[in-house]
Scaffold this active site. Structure first.
Site, PDB file in Angstrom:
ATOM      1  N   ARG A  80       0.859  -1.186   0.000  1.00 12.46           N
ATOM      2  CA  ARG A  80       0.000   0.000   0.000  1.00 12.46           C
ATOM      3  C   ARG A  80       0.897   1.239   0.000  1.00 12.46           C
ATOM      4  O   ARG A  80       2.117   1.111   0.064  1.00 12.46           O
ATOM      5  CB  ARG A  80      -0.932  -0.005   1.215  1.00 12.46           C
ATOM      6  CG  ARG A  80      -0.224   0.193   2.536  1.00 12.46           C
ATOM      7  CD  ARG A  80      -1.212   0.254   3.707  1.00 12.46           C
ATOM      8  NE  ARG A  80      -0.513   0.594   4.941  1.00 12.46           N
ATOM      9  CZ  ARG A  80      -1.031   0.466   6.146  1.00 12.46           C
ATOM     10  NH1 ARG A  80      -2.241   0.008   6.305  1.00 12.46           N
ATOM     11  NH2 ARG A  80      -0.345   0.809   7.217  1.00 12.46           N
ATOM     12  N   ASN A 118      -4.539   8.549   4.366  1.00  8.26           N
ATOM     13  CA  ASN A 118      -4.324   7.784   5.593  1.00  8.26           C
ATOM     14  C   ASN A 118      -2.865   7.903   5.995  1.00  8.26           C
ATOM     15  O   ASN A 118      -1.978   7.631   5.182  1.00  8.26           O
ATOM     16  CB  ASN A 118      -4.662   6.302   5.384  1.00  8.26           C
ATOM     17  CG  ASN A 118      -4.761   5.551   6.700  1.00  8.26           C
ATOM     18  OD1 ASN A 118      -5.654   5.836   7.499  1.00  8.26           O
ATOM     19  ND2 ASN A 118      -3.846   4.639   6.951  1.00  8.26           N
ATOM     20  N   GLU A 119      -2.631   8.352   7.216  1.00 12.29           N
ATOM     21  CA  GLU A 119      -1.259   8.430   7.741  1.00 12.29           C
ATOM     22  C   GLU A 119      -0.302   8.922   6.657  1.00 12.29           C
ATOM     23  O   GLU A 119       0.675   8.245   6.317  1.00 12.29           O
ATOM     24  CB  GLU A 119      -0.818   7.066   8.276  1.00 12.29           C
ATOM     25  CG  GLU A 119      -1.663   6.602   9.450  1.00 12.29           C
ATOM     26  CD  GLU A 119      -1.197   5.287  10.061  1.00 12.29           C
ATOM     27  OE1 GLU A 119      -0.485   4.532   9.363  1.00 12.29           O
ATOM     28  OE2 GLU A 119      -1.535   5.014  11.218  1.00 12.29           O
ATOM     29  N   GLU A 272      -7.621   5.681  15.261  1.00 12.32           N
ATOM     30  CA  GLU A 272      -7.327   4.245  15.270  1.00 12.32           C
ATOM     31  C   GLU A 272      -6.621   3.861  16.560  1.00 12.32           C
ATOM     32  O   GLU A 272      -5.722   4.572  17.030  1.00 12.32           O
ATOM     33  CB  GLU A 272      -6.353   3.874  14.137  1.00 12.32           C
ATOM     34  CG  GLU A 272      -6.898   3.964  12.752  1.00 12.32           C
ATOM     35  CD  GLU A 272      -5.851   3.500  11.728  1.00 12.32           C
ATOM     36  OE1 GLU A 272      -4.876   2.807  12.104  1.00 12.32           O
ATOM     37  OE2 GLU A 272      -6.000   3.843  10.555  1.00 12.32           O
ATOM     38  N   TRP A 280       2.059  -6.157  13.560  1.00  9.32           N
ATOM     39  CA  TRP A 280       3.240  -5.664  12.856  1.00  9.32           C
ATOM     40  C   TRP A 280       4.468  -5.498  13.735  1.00  9.32           C
ATOM     41  O   TRP A 280       5.462  -4.958  13.302  1.00  9.32           O
ATOM     42  CB  TRP A 280       2.921  -4.356  12.118  1.00  9.32           C
ATOM     43  CG  TRP A 280       2.024  -3.402  12.871  1.00  9.32           C
ATOM     44  CD1 TRP A 280       0.680  -3.252  12.724  1.00  9.32           C
ATOM     45  CD2 TRP A 280       2.413  -2.471  13.902  1.00  9.32           C
ATOM     46  NE1 TRP A 280       0.185  -2.290  13.578  1.00  9.32           N
ATOM     47  CE2 TRP A 280       1.225  -1.796  14.312  1.00  9.32           C
ATOM     48  CE3 TRP A 280       3.618  -2.140  14.522  1.00  9.32           C
ATOM     49  CZ2 TRP A 280       1.223  -0.805  15.304  1.00  9.32           C
ATOM     50  CZ3 TRP A 280       3.620  -1.165  15.502  1.00  9.32           C
ATOM     51  CH2 TRP A 280       2.433  -0.513  15.886  1.00  9.32           C
ATOM     52  N   GLU A 320      -3.219  -8.086   7.044  1.00 13.01           N
ATOM     53  CA  GLU A 320      -3.554  -7.769   8.436  1.00 13.01           C
ATOM     54  C   GLU A 320      -4.542  -8.750   9.043  1.00 13.01           C
ATOM     55  O   GLU A 320      -5.290  -8.422   9.955  1.00 13.01           O
ATOM     56  CB  GLU A 320      -4.035  -6.310   8.516  1.00 13.01           C
ATOM     57  CG  GLU A 320      -2.877  -5.362   8.226  1.00 13.01           C
ATOM     58  CD  GLU A 320      -3.205  -3.891   8.354  1.00 13.01           C
ATOM     59  OE1 GLU A 320      -4.346  -3.513   8.027  1.00 13.01           O
ATOM     60  OE2 GLU A 320      -2.315  -3.128   8.753  1.00 13.01           O
ATOM     61  N   PHE A 322      -4.087 -11.128  11.016  1.00 12.38           N
ATOM     62  CA  PHE A 322      -3.866 -11.429  12.432  1.00 12.38           C
ATOM     63  C   PHE A 322      -3.905 -10.182  13.310  1.00 12.38           C
ATOM     64  O   PHE A 322      -3.495 -10.212  14.465  1.00 12.38           O
ATOM     65  CB  PHE A 322      -2.563 -12.211  12.626  1.00 12.38           C
ATOM     66  CG  PHE A 322      -2.633 -13.585  12.024  1.00 12.38           C
ATOM     67  CD1 PHE A 322      -3.577 -14.500  12.476  1.00 12.38           C
ATOM     68  CD2 PHE A 322      -1.800 -13.946  10.975  1.00 12.38           C
ATOM     69  CE1 PHE A 322      -3.684 -15.764  11.908  1.00 12.38           C
ATOM     70  CE2 PHE A 322      -1.883 -15.206  10.408  1.00 12.38           C
ATOM     71  CZ  PHE A 322      -2.827 -16.125  10.872  1.00 12.38           C
TER      72      PHE A 322
END
Ligand code: GAL
Length: 629
Positions: A80, A118-119, A272, A280, A320, A322
């Protein structure tokens, strides 16, 4: 979601490939259904522009939209964030989609705010970036001569004779020009901001009055969050304290205080956090039972009006899978989901707090530009991490229940009784004038080592540091003497008691300042290490090492007492966080054991509804939100 008390959700982050499956096509049907469904359920939406993650077709057809790293490698799609904010095709395509998104949903009743990208933070070193960087530099310096002077290019034959020769810092045989690197960080932050502003302009034009935000990674060096926050209607941050880190509660509190401060004290949104584990880190520990609630309440206590999560439903596929979700793979009958529902009920009980503020008498200075500069290479030591220094000074305040804001050194400090600067490596004329005026007018200041070293161009201040802060601090540093691994500096002080320093020592000479602590033993025996200078109506302290915890406790006790700063609650048991928001006192027990905390008067706990007097009992990871009655 309704049963869990969810009232707002973020939708559409990274959905570009869904919305525009092929260049120029639009597929809004699924998003219509999601927004309508949410609205029908009484749930509002932070609608994201999907531009932080372009679809494969963009990079495939227009490889120039893909970011290039320092070594000249183009980073491909398949993860991404693969975009270059300076690439014209990326910008055109992103803005066209944002326009259509805003056109379609501007009047949708579920729309609560826009969430841009995003970020935002990726860096690119491509040729388009090089051109953009040169334009930015021309704007900043006007002439090539001024650039050469600012970057000190006389050194190592780096002089530029033509603008076309100037590049982003790319891989090179040895240490690269630090001023070039510092400017590139400034530029990268500004280039991303330019893109954010372009998206914001579209959103504001088509949906006037709808607030715009973009989520910061809490206290991340990627972009200058002061500059960015000034362009947001609502500050929002992503906060992921590590459950394995005993310092996580204080680190989380610091992140919350930063979010509040970036918005000038306005309520902010926790965009978030993880319901439990992330996926991560090297080891991804679950949040302990009760911890998610406690850390969520910490955000509310420190000024958040929204507490959100990544992610609602744990994803079954992809990178993602997990990562925890509010609705785990195992379903609703799970500990994590039960805690999510209980939190929904808790937050509903705190509704009357929305809009209220936290009043902090202490500010901790954080300047992103100085942060970037202090962590550049080829310094007296390579392992100075600004956030570690800030966190070390923050801990004693947090433990004592003393609220602190973060502030920019050249901002308005007049409302604070005490200003702490754990490190201000880069201090130019504006910073020096601001701090001088603050102390002169009666403020109290404490500054840590390796401060006032360079100007805005990372050029060392002649005459010794703390450079332009020398008259204010009443001292001069002759020499930096970083300590060897494991080496400590023994320090003696009548006022602070004995303590040790680590990491750093300096040869300090008092030039008017009173010596509060001296080094005992070794080459620096008898030389000052903590000093205080009276200046105007205020005082300015200096600390030439990194004191151990008891040393910092004693120092900050002394400094706070001198500034008349008092904790929210006196004599807090260890592990209990205390912070006041509006008329509500939050007590948060981060410890493993139940504790009792004495109360000042009769109050009601908004969380339990209990009417209390005398003392409140806090379970392990328990919390109380106390309003006087
Ligand atoms: C954030 C990101 C989310 C998700 C999350 C996982 O950085 O915005 O999309 O990846 O981390 O913790």
């Amino acid at each position: 979601m309704r049963e869990a008390g969810v009232t707002v959700v973020t939708v559409g982050v990274f959905s570009w490939a869904r919305l525009e499956p092929r260049p120029g096509e639009r597929d809004f049907g699924w998003l219509d259904r999601v927004l309508d469904l949410l609205h029908a359920g009484g749930i509002g939406v932070f609608l994201a522009t999907p531009t932080a993650s372009p679809p494969p077709w963009l990079g495939h057809r227009w490889p120039e939209t893909l970011p290039v790293d320092e070594a000249g490698h183009r980073l491909l799609y398949g993860a991404r964030n693969q975009f270059c904010p300076s690439a014209p095709v990326y910008r055109e395509r992103a803005l066209a989609l944002v326009r259509d998104l805003a056109d379609r949903y501007a009047a949708h009743p579920a729309l609560a705010a826009w969430h841009v990208g995003n970020e935002l933070g990726p860096t690119c070193h491509c040729d388009a970036t090089a051109g953009h960087f040169r334009r930015w530099l021309r704007d900043r310096y006007g002439s090539l001569d001024a650039l050469n002077d600012a970057w000190g290019t006389a050194f190592w034959s780096q002089r530029y004779g033509d603008w076309e020769e100037v590049l982003p810092p790319r891989l090179a045989p040895y240490v690269r020009n630090p001023a070039q690197r510092l400017d590139f960080r400034r530029f990268t932050s500004d280039a991303l901001l330019e893109h954010y502003l372009a998206e914001r302009a579209v959103l504001r034009r088509l949906a006037p009055g709808v607030p715009v935000t973009t989520n910061f990674i809490s206290l991340s060096p990627q972009v200058d969050q002061w500059t960015w926050a000034g362009e947001e209607d609502l500050v929002s941050v992503d906060l992921y304290p590590d459950p394995e880190d005993p310092g996580a509660p204080a680190a989380g509190a610091l992140g919350c205080d930063a979010a509040r401060s970036l918005g000038g004290g306005r309520p902010w949104a926790l965009m978030e956090q993880a319901p439990s584990a992330v996926n991560w880190r090297r080891r991804n520990l679950a949040k302990r039972p009760g911890q998610m609630r406690l850390w969520s309440l910490q955000a509310v206590a420190r000024g958040a009006d929204a507490v959100c999560f990544f992610q609602w439903r744990a994803s079954r596929a992809g990178a993602e899978k997990f990562h925890s979700g509010m609705l785990p793979h195992a379903g609703a009958d799970t500990r994590v989901h039960r805690e999510v529902r209980a939190l929904g009920a808790d937050l509903a009980r705190l509704g009357t707090l929305a809009g209220s503020r936290v009043d902090a008498r202490v500010a901790i200075l954080l300047d992103w530009q100085s942060w970037w500069a202090v962590e550049l290479e080829a310094h007296p030591r390579q392992d100075l991490a600004l956030l570690d220094l800030v966190a070390a000074w923050y801990r004693p305040l947090w433990e004592a229940g003393i609220a602190a804001d973060l502030a920019h050194p050249a901002g308005d400090l007049s409302g604070y009784d005490l200003v702490l600067a754990p490190n201000l490596y880069l201090a130019g004329a504006a910073t020096a004038a601001s701090l001088e005026a603050y102390v002169h007018a009666g403020g109290h200041l404490a500054v840590g080592f390796f401060s006032g070293v360079v100007d805005e161009c990372d050029r060392v201040h002649a005459g010794g540091c703390p450079g332009p802060l020398r008259p204010l601090l009443g001292l001069r540093v002759e020499e930096f003497l970083p300590l060897a691994g494991g080496e400590t500096l023994r320090c003696a002080s009548d006022r602070l008691g004995a303590f040790t320093g680590s990491l750093w020592a300096e040869h300090v000479r008092a030039e008017g300042a009173e010596v509060i602590a001296t080094v005992s033993g070794g080459d620096l025996d008898g030389l000052p290490v903590v000093l205080r200078n009276f200046h105007g109506d205020g005082s300015a302290w200096y600390v030439g090492t990194r004191p151990d915890e008891p040393g910092l406790d004693a120092l900050l006790r002394e400094v706070c007492a001198g500034a008349g700063v008092r904790p929210a609650v006196a004599g807090l048991p260890p592990g209990v966080e205390a912070v006041r928001r509006g008329d509500v006192l939050f007590l948060l027990n981060h410890g493993e054991r139940p504790v009792d905390v004495a109360l000042e008067g009769p109050c009601v706990d908004l969380l339990s509804g209990a009417r209390l007097d005398g003392a409140v009992a806090l379970a392990r990871f328990g919390a109380a939100a106390l309003r006087p009655r």
